[in-house]
Write a protein that holds these residues in place. Structure first.
Motif, PDB file in Angstrom:
ATOM      1  N   VAL A 204       0.886  -1.167   0.000  1.00  0.00           N
ATOM      2  CA  VAL A 204       0.000   0.000   0.000  1.00  0.00           C
ATOM      3  C   VAL A 204       0.924   1.217   0.000  1.00  0.00           C
ATOM      4  N   GLY A 205       1.021   1.875  -1.150  1.00  0.00           N
ATOM      5  CA  GLY A 205       2.036   2.907  -1.299  1.00  0.00           C
ATOM      6  C   GLY A 205       3.400   2.253  -1.271  1.00  0.00           C
ATOM      7  N   ASN A 206       4.253   2.720  -0.376  1.00  0.00           N
ATOM      8  CA  ASN A 206       5.589   2.136  -0.223  1.00  0.00           C
ATOM      9  C   ASN A 206       5.676   1.164   0.948  1.00  0.00           C
ATOM     10  N   TYR A 207       4.536   0.820   1.557  1.00  0.00           N
ATOM     11  CA  TYR A 207       4.554   0.028   2.783  1.00  0.00           C
ATOM     12  C   TYR A 207       4.096  -1.407   2.523  1.00  0.00           C
ATOM     13  N   LEU A 208       4.872  -2.338   3.033  1.00  0.00           N
ATOM     14  CA  LEU A 208       4.509  -3.750   2.964  1.00  0.00           C
ATOM     15  C   LEU A 208       3.423  -4.059   3.987  1.00  0.00           C
ATOM     16  N   HIS A 209       2.494  -4.921   3.595  1.00  0.00           N
ATOM     17  CA  HIS A 209       1.447  -5.380   4.499  1.00  0.00           C
ATOM     18  C   HIS A 209       1.333  -6.898   4.410  1.00  0.00           C
ATOM     19  N   ILE A 210       0.980  -7.501   5.540  1.00  0.00           N
ATOM     20  CA  ILE A 210       0.698  -8.937   5.592  1.00  0.00           C
ATOM     21  C   ILE A 210      -0.717  -9.119   6.112  1.00  0.00           C
ATOM     22  N   ASP A 211      -1.524  -9.822   5.339  1.00  0.00           N
ATOM     23  CA  ASP A 211      -2.876 -10.182   5.764  1.00  0.00           C
ATOM     24  C   ASP A 211      -2.881 -11.692   5.994  1.00  0.00           C
ATOM     25  N   GLY A 212      -2.961 -12.102   7.257  1.00  0.00           N
ATOM     26  CA  GLY A 212      -2.903 -13.520   7.587  1.00  0.00           C
ATOM     27  C   GLY A 212      -4.228 -14.027   8.128  1.00  0.00           C
ATOM     28  N   GLU A 213      -4.638 -15.181   7.636  1.00  0.00           N
ATOM     29  CA  GLU A 213      -5.903 -15.809   8.049  1.00  0.00           C
ATOM     30  C   GLU A 213      -5.609 -17.286   8.282  1.00  0.00           C
ATOM     31  N   PHE A 214      -5.606 -17.720   9.542  1.00  0.00           N
ATOM     32  CA  PHE A 214      -5.094 -19.034   9.882  1.00  0.00           C
ATOM     33  C   PHE A 214      -6.070 -19.828  10.756  1.00  0.00           C
ATOM     34  N   ASN A 215      -5.921 -21.165  10.700  1.00  0.00           N
ATOM     35  CA  ASN A 215      -6.685 -22.086  11.540  1.00  0.00           C
ATOM     36  C   ASN A 215      -5.742 -23.076  12.204  1.00  0.00           C
ATOM     37  N   LEU A 216      -6.002 -23.373  13.458  1.00  0.00           N
ATOM     38  CA  LEU A 216      -5.359 -24.487  14.147  1.00  0.00           C
ATOM     39  C   LEU A 216      -6.462 -25.434  14.586  1.00  0.00           C
ATOM     40  N   ARG A 217      -6.293 -26.730  14.314  1.00  0.00           N
ATOM     41  CA  ARG A 217      -7.340 -27.699  14.620  1.00  0.00           C
ATOM     42  C   ARG A 217      -6.877 -28.677  15.696  1.00  0.00           C
ATOM     43  N   GLU A 218      -7.795 -28.993  16.605  1.00  0.00           N
ATOM     44  CA  GLU A 218      -7.544 -29.969  17.661  1.00  0.00           C
ATOM     45  C   GLU A 218      -8.732 -30.911  17.765  1.00  0.00           C
ATOM     46  N   LYS A 219      -8.448 -32.184  18.018  1.00  0.00           N
ATOM     47  CA  LYS A 219      -9.524 -33.157  18.193  1.00  0.00           C
ATOM     48  C   LYS A 219     -10.251 -32.878  19.502  1.00  0.00           C
ATOM     49  N   ASP A 220     -11.568 -32.981  19.458  1.00  0.00           N
ATOM     50  CA  ASP A 220     -12.402 -32.681  20.617  1.00  0.00           C
ATOM     51  C   ASP A 220     -13.619 -33.589  20.551  1.00  0.00           C
ATOM     52  N   LYS A 221     -14.514 -33.458  21.505  1.00  0.00           N
ATOM     53  CA  LYS A 221     -15.794 -34.162  21.484  1.00  0.00           C
ATOM     54  C   LYS A 221     -16.896 -33.172  21.818  1.00  0.00           C
ATOM     55  N   ILE A 222     -18.029 -33.343  21.169  1.00  0.00           N
ATOM     56  CA  ILE A 222     -19.165 -32.453  21.408  1.00  0.00           C
ATOM     57  C   ILE A 222     -20.422 -33.303  21.598  1.00  0.00           C
ATOM     58  N   LYS A 223     -21.433 -32.686  22.181  1.00  0.00           N
ATOM     59  CA  LYS A 223     -22.714 -33.358  22.329  1.00  0.00           C
ATOM     60  C   LYS A 223     -23.334 -33.567  20.952  1.00  0.00           C
ATOM     61  N   GLN A 224     -24.039 -34.658  20.823  1.00  0.00           N
ATOM     62  CA  GLN A 224     -24.707 -34.931  19.563  1.00  0.00           C
ATOM     63  C   GLN A 224     -25.973 -34.086  19.454  1.00  0.00           C
ATOM     64  N   LEU A 225     -26.019 -33.217  18.470  1.00  0.00           N
ATOM     65  CA  LEU A 225     -27.171 -32.354  18.244  1.00  0.00           C
ATOM     66  C   LEU A 225     -27.611 -32.471  16.790  1.00  0.00           C
ATOM     67  N   ALA A 226     -28.794 -31.958  16.516  1.00  0.00           N
ATOM     68  CA  ALA A 226     -29.343 -32.082  15.172  1.00  0.00           C
ATOM     69  C   ALA A 226     -30.155 -30.855  14.817  1.00  0.00           C
ATOM     70  N   ASN A 227     -30.357 -30.676  13.502  1.00  0.00           N
ATOM     71  CA  ASN A 227     -31.122 -29.534  13.007  1.00  0.00           C
ATOM     72  C   ASN A 227     -32.619 -29.809  12.963  1.00  0.00           C
ATOM     73  N   ASP A 228     -33.011 -31.074  12.826  1.00  0.00           N
ATOM     74  CA  ASP A 228     -34.425 -31.384  12.624  1.00  0.00           C
ATOM     75  C   ASP A 228     -34.973 -32.171  13.809  1.00  0.00           C
TER      76      ASP A 228
END
Length: 287
Positions: A204-228
């Motif tokens: 942007v002009g003379n300036y460097l920019h970094i746009d970072g979009e990251f994910n870290l994933r870990e195994k987990d357990k959740i309650k069983q739920l449903a939409n219907d």
């Protein structure tokens, strides 16, 4: 793309014989980019990287000639300058390195630049979709259709009571309990890595920019739920307190103005990204 360059860093696979269909995975096919990805094609080899259970932490790239390169390329590991930072973090128990690499790329104005996808660590793709839900779902019994008439009436009374009391699985959802979507979202990557994200480096002009979009994933357990309501009823009659595996994603996005040759940190309670941009001889002297 950087993904193609990661693939090109792998050794070439050994030729297949007439009766040899399985090979060691950490290799690439010489004509891998020429295969047409037709679903069910028995002759098209699987994407080599998709078969890796883990990526190497340190990526030793093939390098390239910056004067003649027509696309970005991965650098060999002997040019990495953040190795002491990585070793110190691990030695002090402050983090586990997942991915360490360097590449060369041109830098353009915002909107003209190319985003690169980074990924590393464990490959969860065999057991989880990209959205975190397991590929194999446990089948639920449906006592309402199989039970005797008395049992059906008892089940109906139990369900009505559970609904009135707001008990599981009819209780309100909370922010940490995702509901499985009916379909896999279009446009999602097909692979679920422990770490992945997009990085965009631009001017942007003379300036460097970094746009970072990251994910870290870990195994987990959740309650069983449903939409219907039908699936909710089945869950209630099959012990809704039981949990199902889930690949939880910790997401963060940061935009940062940076200076070349300085070390910059993208911090998050669950992960950190350390970035250093070093200009080449072809870089404009204005930055």
């Amino acid at each position: 793309s950087l993904q193609n360059r990661l693939r090109s860093a792998l050794p070439v696979c050994e030729p297949l014989s007439d009766n040899q269909w399985q090979i060691d995975i950490a290799c690439q096919y010489e004509n891998e980019d020429q295969w047409i990805p037709i679903t069910g094609n028995p002759f098209a080899p699987a994407h080599a990287l998709s078969e890796l259970s883990n990526t190497e932490v340190v990526i030793d790239g093939p390098g390239g000639d910056i004067q003649t390169a027509s696309q970005p390329f991965l650098m060999p590991k002997d040019v990495l300058e953040l190795t002491p930072v990585s070793e110190e973090l691990e030695r002090k128990g402050q983090g586990k390195p997942l991915l360490h690499l360097a590449w060369r790329q041109p830098v353009f104005k915002r909107g003209e630049s190319r985003k690169f996808r980074l990924y590393g660590g464990k490959n969860y793709s065999e057991t989880f979709f990209y959205n975190g839900f397991p590929r194999e779902q446990e089948e639920l019994n449906t006592p309402l259709s199989n039970a005797s008439q008395k049992q059906r009436m008892d089940n109906i009374e139990y369900l009505l009571s559970a609904i009135e009391q707001g008990s599981e699985p009819f209780n309100p959802l909370n922010e940490r309990t995702p509901v499985r979507p009916p379909l896999i979202a279009a446009g999602h990557p097909s692979l679920a890595w422990e770490f992945d994200g997009l990085i965009d480096i631009f001017l942007v002009g003379n300036y460097l920019h970094i746009d970072g979009e990251f994910n870290l994933r870990e195994k987990d357990k959740i309650k069983q739920l449903a939409n219907d309501i039908e699936t909710q009823a089945s869950l209630a009659l099959n012990n809704a307190n039981e949990q199902t595996p889930y690949l939880r994603s910790f997401y963060f996005s940061q935009l940062r103005r940076v200076i070349s040759h300085e070390t910059h940190y993208f911090d998050h309670p669950k992960l950190g990204v350390v970035v250093q941009i070093r200009r080449t001889d072809l870089s404009a002297p204005r930055y």
